[in-house]
Design a protein around this motif. Structure first.
Motif, mmCIF file in Angstrom:
data_model
loop_
_atom_site.group_PDB
_atom_site.id
_atom_site.type_symbol
_atom_site.label_atom_id
_atom_site.label_comp_id
_atom_site.label_asym_id
_atom_site.label_seq_id
_atom_site.Cartn_x
_atom_site.Cartn_y
_atom_site.Cartn_z
ATOM 1 N N HIS A 61 0.880 -1.187 0.000
ATOM 2 C CA HIS A 61 0.000 0.000 0.000
ATOM 3 C C HIS A 61 0.907 1.223 0.000
ATOM 4 N N THR A 62 0.905 1.961 -1.109
ATOM 5 C CA THR A 62 1.790 3.124 -1.232
ATOM 6 C C THR A 62 1.075 4.435 -0.940
ATOM 7 N N GLY A 63 -0.136 4.378 -0.398
ATOM 8 C CA GLY A 63 -0.849 5.605 -0.087
ATOM 9 C C GLY A 63 -0.036 6.505 0.830
ATOM 10 N N GLN A 64 -0.096 7.803 0.585
ATOM 11 C CA GLN A 64 0.670 8.750 1.391
ATOM 12 C C GLN A 64 0.275 8.685 2.861
ATOM 13 N N ALA A 65 -0.993 8.427 3.153
ATOM 14 C CA ALA A 65 -1.429 8.332 4.545
ATOM 15 C C ALA A 65 -0.772 7.151 5.244
ATOM 16 N N VAL A 66 -0.591 6.046 4.514
ATOM 17 C CA VAL A 66 0.063 4.865 5.081
ATOM 18 C C VAL A 66 1.550 5.113 5.276
ATOM 19 N N LEU A 67 2.214 5.608 4.223
ATOM 20 C CA LEU A 67 3.654 5.827 4.307
ATOM 21 C C LEU A 67 3.992 6.869 5.380
ATOM 22 N N SER A 68 3.212 7.927 5.461
ATOM 23 C CA SER A 68 3.457 8.969 6.463
ATOM 24 C C SER A 68 3.301 8.410 7.875
ATOM 25 N N ALA A 69 2.261 7.584 8.081
ATOM 26 C CA ALA A 69 2.037 6.990 9.404
ATOM 27 C C ALA A 69 3.205 6.097 9.796
ATOM 28 N N LEU A 70 3.738 5.353 8.850
ATOM 29 C CA LEU A 70 4.841 4.444 9.154
ATOM 30 C C LEU A 70 6.142 5.208 9.397
ATOM 31 N N LEU A 71 6.386 6.235 8.629
ATOM 32 C CA LEU A 71 7.577 7.050 8.868
ATOM 33 C C LEU A 71 7.498 7.702 10.244
ATOM 34 N N GLU A 72 6.305 8.128 10.623
ATOM 35 C CA GLU A 72 6.109 8.703 11.949
ATOM 36 C C GLU A 72 6.399 7.678 13.042
ATOM 37 N N ALA A 73 6.102 6.408 12.752
ATOM 38 C CA ALA A 73 6.346 5.329 13.726
ATOM 39 C C ALA A 73 7.796 4.861 13.725
ATOM 40 N N GLY A 74 8.611 5.413 12.840
ATOM 41 C CA GLY A 74 10.031 5.070 12.815
ATOM 42 C C GLY A 74 10.424 4.031 11.791
ATOM 43 N N ALA A 75 9.523 3.682 10.876
ATOM 44 C CA ALA A 75 9.819 2.650 9.886
ATOM 45 C C ALA A 75 10.692 3.202 8.762
ATOM 46 N N ASP A 76 11.520 2.345 8.181
ATOM 47 C CA ASP A 76 12.165 2.613 6.904
ATOM 48 C C ASP A 76 11.349 1.909 5.824
#
Length: 424
Positions: A61-76
């Motif tokens: 899932h490449t949605g910006q809402a998903v990617l932003s949430a994961l980056l906020e959680a510390g994911a690469d």
């Protein structure tokens, strides 16, 4: 120990009143995403692998809402195409942390990746063919690379995702040492990578761990023949239960089994969960428009279709379905399908559902992984909107397409053609 969030969110766990309000306000078919659930799933997975570097596989899932949430959680982020790299950077990812896993990459993808690496030396390109390494060298690239290997063991929920035994993916196992020697002379070889398959649950876990053990053994061989490796990447593949009677993975147990399979390894362990992180964080809302009684079946027509979500047609996938308008009605076996002119446009057959009536809203669960990612415009259907919920707050993160969106690229092509003609 993993955190306290439940390992799977069932359809009954969503707030039905809120979903009905959302359907009324934003129309259907509609994707409903819970970014906080995405973060919970990522943190639970990471807690089971504290000694590993966990990267989210963006293709789920490449949605910006998903990617932003994961980056906020510390994911690469791990990406499988240039478009995914661009979307990850747009969401805020540091290009030096990105890993690009090239599979038969088009020239434009390699050009983009090499250009990105010129300004970001921490960026890593993974290749699974000798030819791809030659194409990288011809572009002047000599930076960080990993070798994708084929362990010869495929796992997962469907033969179409058992990548670990598909010749399309990775260098044949026995050829890896020779390829590694060659790659070391031309690039900075920092790792090896493999991915056995997708949707792994209890029945596939032993085979999955056999593949992991085989990859780890090759990691030790390649590292011992050179100056070591920075990492060995075992991919993702860990699944979620789509059927109501399936049990979720106990990630603490999975973590122990994976560590046992890896054994002693003088390199960073990398893992790339995708489906596990996003699957149960999103559902589809769809409205009943037709109920047809036939001798063969009661056919329930809805406004979602294989253009909305193609997984049932493509993989024969099961997705839970619930009548959230009237869940108290008696269950009745129905076939549920959309408006596309093909027998493949069916979400369920002979499925007990609280008896649907026209205008009822149905929820289709576990749509976060490869749901919107595979949405399309078959029958010239505009793709659906996507909203994200944060408690009681709802925001549109992807607007509903219009017919103008469907035809825009053709209209713009005609405008461009007319402009070129007038310039002559």
């Amino acid at each position: 120990m993993t955190d306290a969030s439940p390992p799977i969110r069932r359809l009954a766990d969503w707030d039905h009143d809120q979903l009905l309000d959302i359907a009324a306000e934003y129309d259907t078919p509609l994707y409903v995403l819970d970014p906080s659930r995405v973060q919970e799933n990522y943190r639970r997975f990471s807690a089971a692998f504290l000694d590993a570097h966990v990267m989210y596989a963006a293709k789920a899932h490449t949605g910006q809402a998903v990617l932003s949430a994961l980056l906020e959680a510390g994911a690469d982020i791990e990406c499988a195409a240039a478009g995914e790299l661009q979307r990850a950077i747009q969401a805020g990812a540091d290009p030096d942390t990105l890993q690009y896993t090239a599979v038969n990459p088009p020239d434009r993808d390699l050009d983009y990746a090499v250009d990105l690496a010129s300004d970001h030396p921490g960026f890593t390109i993974t290749a699974g063919a000798r030819d791809t390494f030659d194409r990288l060298e011809s572009r002047g690239y000599d930076g960080r690379v990993a070798i994708r290997i084929n362990p010869g063991i495929g796992t997962g929920h469907h033969e179409k995702v058992a990548t670990g035994k598909d010749a399309k993916f990775g260098i044949p196992y026995d050829e890896v040492p020779e390829v590694a020697d060659d790659v070391r002379e031309r690039f900075d070889l920092v790792g090896i990578h493999a991915h056995a398959g997708s949707g792994v649950l209890h029945d596939d876990l032993d085979d999955h761990c056999r593949a992991i053990a085989k990859v780890a053994e090759m990691g030790r061989e390649v590292a011992g023949a050179g100056e070591g490796l920075e990492f060995v990447d075992f991919g993702g593949g860990f699944g979620v239960p789509y059927r109501e009677d399936e049990e979720p993975l106990d990630m603490d147990v999975v973590g122990e089994k994976v560590r046992e399979a890896v054994g002693d390894l003088d390199a960073q362990i990398k893992l790339e969960p995708g489906r596990y992180v996003v699957a149960d964080a999103e559902l589809i809302l769809t409205t009943v428009n037709t109920v047809k009684e036939t001798p063969a079946a009661t056919v329930v027509g809805v406004d979602a279709s294989l253009a909305t979500m193609i997984r049932p047609a493509m993989f024969d996938s099961y997705h839970p379905i619930r009548n959230i308008t009237a869940p108290e009605r008696e269950d009745y076996p129905v076939a549920i399908g959309g408006p596309c002119c093909t027998s493949a446009d069916v979400f369920a057959t002979d499925r007990p559902v609280a008896r649907p009536e026209r205008e009822d809203v149905l929820a289709i669960g576990n749509c976060g992984a490869y749901g919107y990612e595979l949405a399309n415009q078959f029958h010239s259907q505009p793709r659906p909107a996507e909203v994200a919920i944060d408690g009681d707050d709802v925001r549109v993160v992807r607007r509903r397409e219009t017919m103008a969106d469907v035809t825009r690229v053709e209209d713009e092509a005609e405008i461009g053609s007319a402009s070129a003609e007038s310039d002559r």
